[in-house]
Write a protein that holds these residues in place. Structure first.
Motif, PDB file in Angstrom:
ATOM      1  N   VAL A  17       0.857  -1.175   0.000  1.00 48.40           N
ATOM      2  CA  VAL A  17       0.000   0.000   0.000  1.00 48.40           C
ATOM      3  C   VAL A  17       0.899   1.233   0.000  1.00 48.40           C
ATOM      4  O   VAL A  17       1.881   1.291   0.750  1.00 48.40           O
ATOM      5  N   VAL A  18       0.571   2.197  -0.851  1.00 47.59           N
ATOM      6  CA  VAL A  18       1.284   3.475  -0.860  1.00 47.59           C
ATOM      7  C   VAL A  18       0.250   4.581  -0.695  1.00 47.59           C
ATOM      8  O   VAL A  18      -0.950   4.365  -0.878  1.00 47.59           O
ATOM      9  N   THR A  19       0.730   5.772  -0.369  1.00 47.27           N
ATOM     10  CA  THR A  19      -0.213   6.839  -0.072  1.00 47.27           C
ATOM     11  C   THR A  19       0.336   8.223  -0.382  1.00 47.27           C
ATOM     12  O   THR A  19       1.544   8.459  -0.321  1.00 47.27           O
ATOM     13  N   SER A  20      -0.569   9.110  -0.700  1.00 46.43           N
ATOM     14  CA  SER A  20      -0.278  10.547  -0.695  1.00 46.43           C
ATOM     15  C   SER A  20       0.186  10.931   0.709  1.00 46.43           C
ATOM     16  O   SER A  20      -0.214  10.310   1.700  1.00 46.43           O
ATOM     17  N   ARG A  45      -3.109   9.346   4.309  1.00 45.86           N
ATOM     18  CA  ARG A  45      -2.216   8.494   5.106  1.00 45.86           C
ATOM     19  C   ARG A  45      -3.005   7.616   6.068  1.00 45.86           C
ATOM     20  O   ARG A  45      -2.748   6.424   6.193  1.00 45.86           O
ATOM     21  N   GLU A  46      -3.986   8.221   6.770  1.00 48.13           N
ATOM     22  CA  GLU A  46      -4.759   7.427   7.723  1.00 48.13           C
ATOM     23  C   GLU A  46      -5.587   6.363   7.000  1.00 48.13           C
ATOM     24  O   GLU A  46      -5.698   5.223   7.467  1.00 48.13           O
ATOM     25  N   THR A  47      -6.169   6.732   5.858  1.00 51.15           N
ATOM     26  CA  THR A  47      -6.909   5.742   5.058  1.00 51.15           C
ATOM     27  C   THR A  47      -5.997   4.587   4.681  1.00 51.15           C
ATOM     28  O   THR A  47      -6.365   3.411   4.815  1.00 51.15           O
ATOM     29  N   ALA A  48      -4.798   4.918   4.212  1.00 57.34           N
ATOM     30  CA  ALA A  48      -3.852   3.882   3.784  1.00 57.34           C
ATOM     31  C   ALA A  48      -3.421   3.006   4.949  1.00 57.34           C
ATOM     32  O   ALA A  48      -3.251   1.787   4.801  1.00 57.34           O
ATOM     33  N   GLU A  49      -3.223   3.605   6.117  1.00 55.67           N
ATOM     34  CA  GLU A  49      -2.832   2.820   7.300  1.00 55.67           C
ATOM     35  C   GLU A  49      -3.931   1.832   7.683  1.00 55.67           C
ATOM     36  O   GLU A  49      -3.642   0.677   8.026  1.00 55.67           O
ATOM     37  N   ILE A  50      -5.184   2.279   7.626  1.00 54.94           N
ATOM     38  CA  ILE A  50      -6.304   1.385   7.943  1.00 54.94           C
ATOM     39  C   ILE A  50      -6.377   0.250   6.927  1.00 54.94           C
ATOM     40  O   ILE A  50      -6.574  -0.924   7.288  1.00 54.94           O
ATOM     41  N   ILE A  51      -6.207   0.579   5.650  1.00 58.99           N
ATOM     42  CA  ILE A  51      -6.261  -0.450   4.606  1.00 58.99           C
ATOM     43  C   ILE A  51      -5.106  -1.428   4.748  1.00 58.99           C
ATOM     44  O   ILE A  51      -5.295  -2.651   4.667  1.00 58.99           O
TER      45      ILE A  51
END
Length: 219
Positions: free
Chosen positions: A71-74, A80-86
């Motif tokens: 998973v990578v993120t803006s 970032r929080e969305t990506a951490e949850i995913i």
């Protein structure tokens, strides 16, 4: 869907190997209070709200059965929080930052509602600091190509923003606009990257009745 060949001005001709094709799922971050209020966020770093966290968990559950490598993120907090949850939901390591997937900069529009924006546009007020869609595509698409090159034959979730996803889809579909609300919070838009070819495999935009956009004239 249309397949577009992206070639960076400095790049040599592509060498395409279908066996190394990578899948990238573009995911829009979960809801923020500004999303709920209809305010333009752009580069303003607004945090995700509890509804957004529920959306992120639902997206993780939806992605789970497909199998993902990373998973990578803006870098913006809501992404970032969305990506951490995913990533947590998929049992993957903490997300890496992809700065070129940050939201489109909206300059003096940031913080305004849609009606306030329309009022400014009606008065032909100059919008200082507004990033063009061409600029967004020129940084986001090469970022996706680099990401695919790092994961040949793999599958990656890239958490980003509505403006970025819209810009990429419009580029690939050769259109000038999408219906209002087409890129919803938590939505998923799956790309197949083969060499320097990007193809939209499936998109939540299809669910609102525009699955045949690729065959229409730009509007």
């Amino acid at each position: 869907m249309i397949v577009r060949l992206w070639r960076h001005p400095d790049a040599a001709g592509p060498v395409v190997d279908a066996s190394t094709a990578a899948t990238i799922a573009l995911v829009r971050h979960g809801e923020t209070d500004w999303n709920r209020q209809g305010r333009i966020q752009g580069s303003t770093d607004i945090p995700m709200n509890e509804t957004g966290r529920r959306q992120a968990r639902a997206t993780a559950s939806r992605l789970g059965p497909l199998g993902w490598d990373a998973v990578v993120t803006s870098p913006l907090a809501r992404a970032r929080e969305t990506a951490e949850i995913i990533a947590d939901g998929l049992g993957l390591p903490a997300p890496d930052l992809e700065h070129d997937l940050a939201e489109r900069r909206h300059g003096t529009l940031e913080g305004l509602t849609s009606s306030e924006r329309r009022a400014l546009e009606a008065r032909a007020v100059p919008i200082a600091g507004l990033e063009s869609r061409v600029s967004v595509v020129s940084r986001a698409v090469p970022s996706l190509l680099r990401l695919a090159a790092r994961h040949p034959g793999g599958a990656v979730v890239a958490v980003t923003h509505g403006g970025v996803i819209q810009s990429v889809l419009l580029h690939l579909w050769e259109r000038r606009s999408l219906p209002s609300g087409a890129v919803a919070n938590g939505s998923v838009h799956e790309l197949l990257v083969t060499g320097t070819r990007l193809q939209v495999v499936c998109s939540d935009v299809d669910a609102i009745g525009v699955a045949d956009l690729a065959g229409e004239a730009p509007a």
